[in-house]
Design a protein around this motif. Structure first.
Motif, PDB file in Angstrom:
ATOM      1  N   ILE A   1       0.822  -1.212   0.000  1.00  0.00           N
ATOM      2  CA  ILE A   1       0.000   0.000   0.000  1.00  0.00           C
ATOM      3  C   ILE A   1       0.858   1.265   0.000  1.00  0.00           C
ATOM      4  O   ILE A   1       0.570   2.232  -0.723  1.00  0.00           O
ATOM      5  CB  ILE A   1      -0.926   0.000   1.233  1.00  0.00           C
ATOM      6  CG1 ILE A   1      -2.095  -0.964   1.024  1.00  0.00           C
ATOM      7  CG2 ILE A   1      -1.435   1.394   1.552  1.00  0.00           C
ATOM      8  CD1 ILE A   1      -3.125  -0.480   0.034  1.00  0.00           C
ATOM      9  N   TYR A   2       1.910   1.287   0.802  1.00  0.00           N
ATOM     10  CA  TYR A   2       2.717   2.487   0.939  1.00  0.00           C
ATOM     11  C   TYR A   2       3.283   2.937  -0.395  1.00  0.00           C
ATOM     12  O   TYR A   2       3.435   4.127  -0.662  1.00  0.00           O
ATOM     13  CB  TYR A   2       3.858   2.249   1.927  1.00  0.00           C
ATOM     14  CG  TYR A   2       4.662   3.483   2.262  1.00  0.00           C
ATOM     15  CD1 TYR A   2       4.135   4.480   3.070  1.00  0.00           C
ATOM     16  CD2 TYR A   2       5.952   3.652   1.767  1.00  0.00           C
ATOM     17  CE1 TYR A   2       4.867   5.623   3.377  1.00  0.00           C
ATOM     18  CE2 TYR A   2       6.695   4.787   2.069  1.00  0.00           C
ATOM     19  CZ  TYR A   2       6.146   5.768   2.871  1.00  0.00           C
ATOM     20  OH  TYR A   2       6.863   6.891   3.175  1.00  0.00           O
TER      21      TYR A   2
ATOM     22  N   ASP B   1      -0.214   2.963   6.245  1.00  0.00           N
ATOM     23  CA  ASP B   1      -0.985   4.098   5.762  1.00  0.00           C
ATOM     24  C   ASP B   1      -0.009   5.214   5.407  1.00  0.00           C
ATOM     25  O   ASP B   1       1.165   5.171   5.795  1.00  0.00           O
ATOM     26  CB  ASP B   1      -1.990   4.561   6.821  1.00  0.00           C
ATOM     27  CG  ASP B   1      -3.279   5.105   6.210  1.00  0.00           C
ATOM     28  OD1 ASP B   1      -3.222   5.646   5.082  1.00  0.00           O
ATOM     29  OD2 ASP B   1      -4.339   4.994   6.866  1.00  0.00           O
ATOM     30  N   TRP B   2      -0.504   6.208   4.645  1.00  0.00           N
ATOM     31  CA  TRP B   2       0.345   7.317   4.195  1.00  0.00           C
ATOM     32  C   TRP B   2       0.047   8.543   5.039  1.00  0.00           C
ATOM     33  O   TRP B   2      -1.036   9.113   4.955  1.00  0.00           O
ATOM     34  CB  TRP B   2       0.124   7.603   2.713  1.00  0.00           C
ATOM     35  CG  TRP B   2       1.054   8.643   2.184  1.00  0.00           C
ATOM     36  CD1 TRP B   2       0.904  10.000   2.263  1.00  0.00           C
ATOM     37  CD2 TRP B   2       2.299   8.422   1.510  1.00  0.00           C
ATOM     38  NE1 TRP B   2       1.974  10.647   1.696  1.00  0.00           N
ATOM     39  CE2 TRP B   2       2.845   9.697   1.207  1.00  0.00           C
ATOM     40  CE3 TRP B   2       3.008   7.282   1.116  1.00  0.00           C
ATOM     41  CZ2 TRP B   2       4.060   9.852   0.537  1.00  0.00           C
ATOM     42  CZ3 TRP B   2       4.202   7.451   0.455  1.00  0.00           C
ATOM     43  CH2 TRP B   2       4.722   8.710   0.167  1.00  0.00           C
TER      44      TRP B   2
ATOM     45  N   ASP C   1       8.609   6.913   7.984  1.00  0.00           N
ATOM     46  CA  ASP C   1       7.488   7.614   8.603  1.00  0.00           C
ATOM     47  C   ASP C   1       6.158   7.084   8.078  1.00  0.00           C
ATOM     48  O   ASP C   1       5.229   7.838   7.803  1.00  0.00           O
ATOM     49  CB  ASP C   1       7.587   9.127   8.370  1.00  0.00           C
ATOM     50  CG  ASP C   1       6.683   9.910   9.322  1.00  0.00           C
ATOM     51  OD1 ASP C   1       6.442   9.435  10.448  1.00  0.00           O
ATOM     52  OD2 ASP C   1       6.222  10.990   8.933  1.00  0.00           O
ATOM     53  N   ARG C   2       6.066   5.773   7.967  1.00  0.00           N
ATOM     54  CA  ARG C   2       4.794   5.170   7.584  1.00  0.00           C
ATOM     55  C   ARG C   2       3.816   5.284   8.757  1.00  0.00           C
ATOM     56  O   ARG C   2       4.207   5.233   9.921  1.00  0.00           O
ATOM     57  CB  ARG C   2       4.983   3.693   7.226  1.00  0.00           C
ATOM     58  CG  ARG C   2       5.943   3.467   6.078  1.00  0.00           C
ATOM     59  CD  ARG C   2       5.930   2.017   5.657  1.00  0.00           C
ATOM     60  NE  ARG C   2       6.921   1.747   4.624  1.00  0.00           N
ATOM     61  CZ  ARG C   2       6.957   0.638   3.899  1.00  0.00           C
ATOM     62  NH1 ARG C   2       6.047  -0.301   4.096  1.00  0.00           N
ATOM     63  NH2 ARG C   2       7.880   0.469   2.971  1.00  0.00           N
ATOM     64  N   ALA C   3       2.548   5.409   8.422  1.00  0.00           N
ATOM     65  CA  ALA C   3       1.519   5.545   9.447  1.00  0.00           C
ATOM     66  C   ALA C   3       0.837   4.212   9.731  1.00  0.00           C
ATOM     67  O   ALA C   3       0.781   3.324   8.872  1.00  0.00           O
ATOM     68  CB  ALA C   3       0.473   6.567   9.010  1.00  0.00           C
TER      69      ALA C   3
ATOM     70  N   VAL D   1      -4.119   8.692   4.794  1.00  0.00           N
ATOM     71  CA  VAL D   1      -5.080   9.125   3.780  1.00  0.00           C
ATOM     72  C   VAL D   1      -5.489   8.021   2.803  1.00  0.00           C
ATOM     73  O   VAL D   1      -6.305   8.269   1.903  1.00  0.00           O
ATOM     74  CB  VAL D   1      -4.508  10.317   2.973  1.00  0.00           C
ATOM     75  CG1 VAL D   1      -4.232  11.489   3.886  1.00  0.00           C
ATOM     76  CG2 VAL D   1      -3.240   9.918   2.207  1.00  0.00           C
ATOM     77  N   VAL D   2      -4.992   6.802   2.957  1.00  0.00           N
ATOM     78  CA  VAL D   2      -5.280   5.740   1.999  1.00  0.00           C
ATOM     79  C   VAL D   2      -6.665   5.145   2.253  1.00  0.00           C
ATOM     80  O   VAL D   2      -7.052   4.912   3.399  1.00  0.00           O
ATOM     81  CB  VAL D   2      -4.215   4.627   2.077  1.00  0.00           C
ATOM     82  CG1 VAL D   2      -4.513   3.538   1.051  1.00  0.00           C
ATOM     83  CG2 VAL D   2      -2.822   5.195   1.834  1.00  0.00           C
ATOM     84  N   GLU D   3      -7.394   4.890   1.169  1.00  0.00           N
ATOM     85  CA  GLU D   3      -8.699   4.215   1.273  1.00  0.00           C
ATOM     86  C   GLU D   3      -8.458   2.703   1.372  1.00  0.00           C
ATOM     87  O   GLU D   3      -8.580   1.952   0.406  1.00  0.00           O
ATOM     88  CB  GLU D   3      -9.548   4.559   0.060  1.00  0.00           C
ATOM     89  CG  GLU D   3      -9.909   6.029  -0.047  1.00  0.00           C
ATOM     90  CD  GLU D   3     -10.703   6.330  -1.300  1.00  0.00           C
ATOM     91  OE1 GLU D   3     -11.910   6.560  -1.191  1.00  0.00           O
ATOM     92  OE2 GLU D   3     -10.088   6.320  -2.391  1.00  0.00           O
TER      93      GLU D   3
END
Length: 292
Positions: A196-197, A224-225, A235-237, A243-245
């Motif tokens: 995803i990243y 997540d971004w 710095d991945r979330a 903001v990723v769906e």
């Protein structure tokens, strides 16, 4: 889509997510124990962690806990400035395949490499076309051996910001083009790891995910971004903090036939690596049920 709301049966933890806890490097055997304590059924370990812990010892510990792998990190880094370097890369990838076989991994994830020397700030050459050619030839050679031993290879396209130093394959479409050329029969021995990243932004993501299908989708990585992003590497979330769906993308992935583990891979020097492993893993479980 599968319903994850009641359990974390399909959660896997990439060990990079908790390799640092409260800023301190944690050994792999401790990470495995922490996952086992929470009923996490799969992990994706990194080669350096496995070597530090011992390959056979790690295999025995995983078996004792009933924990499998969702992938093995990593092979790749094929480009080199000379013939000796190219051969060394192939030899290292053969070792990665052998290690993955010992651990009964479903695939070796390939981070293919970029311009040689870029990570050290001294590129050996600037021809990214040459690098992509060496990547293609390297994957082709590794695939021959992978077929012999029965270990699938998963090409992981990385975000374009990492084209120079880590991977010159930067879209799912490019990775699938290589798969189609080297494995036109879709034997299951060559596919992709969809992270995803790295691919969430791609306007062709839905189309190319459908193109990949069940035979090519060998691994699915989650995080997540974050906005704003403070560091482009670490710095991945956590899922749900960006903001990723995420549910939409998982819908595409599962519609294409993927039925495997959702592997959480979070590099987070300023946040999650400063927390306890227990807190990070418990949060991964909670977000897996509610956000992905």
């Amino acid at each position: 889509m599968r319903d994850f709301s009641n359990d974390h049966h399909w959660l896997s933890i990439n060990t990079a997510t908790v390799r640092k806890q409260r800023g301190i490097e944690v050994p792999l055997d401790r990470i495995i124990d922490q996952c086992a304590e929470r009923g996490i059924r799969a992990i994706a370990p990194w080669r350096d962690q496995v070597m530090a812990a011992g390959l056979d010892k790690t295999a025995k510990q995983l078996k004792a806990h009933g924990i499998g792998l969702s992938g093995y990190c990593r092979g790749g880094f094929y480009p080199a400035p000379d013939a000796a370097g190219l051969k060394a890369a192939l030899d290292d990838n053969r070792r990665a395949i052998d290690e993955a076989k010992t651990l009964d991994a479903p695939c070796v994830v390939l981070v293919v490499g970029g311009l040689p020397g870029a990570l050290e700030g001294k590129v050996a050459y600037r021809d990214i076309g040459r690098a992509r050619g060496e990547v293609f030839d390297g994957i082709a050679a590794s695939l021959e051996y992978a077929r012999e031993v029965g270990m699938p290879l998963a090409i992981e396209p990385l975000h374009p910001m990492q084209a120079a130093d880590r991977a010159c394959i930067n879209t799912l479409e490019h990775a699938l083009d290589i798969c189609d050329e080297l494995d036109p029969q879709q034997t299951g021995m060559l596919g992709v790891a969809l992270d995803i990243y790295h691919v969430w932004w791609d306007p062709k993501l839905e189309q190319q995910t459908a193109r990949a299908g069940k035979q090519r989708l060998l691994a699915y990585h989650l995080c997540d971004w974050r906005t704003p992003t403070r560091d482009l590497l670490t710095d991945r979330a956590m899922m749900g903090d960006g903001v990723v769906e995420l549910k939409k993308v998982r819908g595409w992935v599962e519609a294409a036939g993927f039925e495997g583990f959702c592997e959480v891979e979070i590099f987070s020097s300023l946040d999650w690596w400063q927390r306890s492993g227990e807190e990070t893993l418990d949060t991964c479980i909670e977000r897996h049920r509610n956000c992905v």
